[in-house]
Design a protein around this motif. Structure first.
Motif: not given
Ligand code: ACO
Length: 173
Positions: A113-117, A123-125, A152-154
């Motif tokens: 349950d990872i989620a960022v608003d 922003k690296k959250l 898509s999250n890989i």
């Molecule tokens: N595809 C490719 N690269 C990505 C993606 C993606 N979908 N998401 C993030 N990245 C990259 C970023 O560009 C960044 O790369 P960098 O270091 O080269 O700049 C790095 O990953 C870190 O990204 P963050 O800024 O930390 O990502 P963010 O804060 O947006 O969080 C998250 C990512 C959690 C997937 C967010 O987009 C989100 O809440 N999405 C919707 C809910 C979701 O899918 N949650 C994960 C479910 S899986 C689980 O809960 C176990």
């Protein structure tokens, strides 16, 4: 709502279990801490709804679930990132510590349950949440930390240091 410090909150687990290096890397306007008993009022469910369908159970039922998690100590680690200006939650995540009989009574950390608003994504959250949860898992003695995610999250999880392994099976009731 003014920012509420950890000392004023009723927390799921002690704050000092969140690794200091993650705290230091957060922007000054944000704060990372354990889930608190009053976080229903800080938008906890609304952030989770970025991930999947969330049905609002009402504050009393939410609180009962919080107490059920806390009744299993050293097992559920829910964390949140809070925007200090608004005292609202902007990111959430959990690691669940599973105790095993194999691997010398080893433990495994399950990230869930990872989620960022939406307004705060990119922003690296998400990275900070994963670093904090992995740190808690490793400091709990877990020999591995695992999670399930969509294709898509890989790339996101690879950036967090995870690698693809095996397959996920599911059977919905
Ligand atoms: N595809 C490719 N690269 C990505 C993606 C993606 N979908 N998401 C993030 N990245 C990259 C970023 O560009 C960044 O790369 P960098 O270091 O080269 O700049 C790095 O990953 C870190 O990204 P963050 O800024 O930390 O990502 P963010 O804060 O947006 O969080 C998250 C990512 C959690 C997937 C967010 O987009 C989100 O809440 N999405 C919707 C809910 C979701 O899918 N949650 C994960 C479910 S899986 C689980 O809960 C176990």
């Amino acid at each position: 709502m003014p920012f509420t410090s950890d000392a004023e909150l009723d927390l799921l687990f002690p704050s000092d279990q969140i690794p200091a290096f993650v705290r230091k890397q957060l922007p000054a306007e944000l704060h990372i801490r354990p889930l608190a008993s009053t976080d229903y009022r800080r938008g906890h469910l609304s952030v989770l709804s970025v991930l999947t369908v969330v049905t609002d159970p009402g504050e009393d039922a939410w609180r009962a679930q919080f107490e059920a998690l806390r009744a299993a100590p050293r097992t559920y680690y829910g964390i949140v990132i809070v925007d200090k200006a608004s005292d609202r939650i902007v990111a959430v995540g959990t690691v669940f510590i599973e105790r095993k009989f194999l691997r010398g009574l080893g433990s495994v950390g399950h990230i869930e349950d990872i989620a960022v608003d939406k307004s705060q994504q990119g922003k690296k959250l998400g990275l900070r949440i994963i670093q904090a949860l992995t740190g808690i898992s490793e400091n709990s003695g877990c020999y591995k930390t695992i999670l399930n995610c969509s294709d898509s999250n890989i790339p996101f999880y690879e950036k967090c240091g995870f690698q693809k392994k095996e397959n996920e099976m599911a059977k919905y009731a």
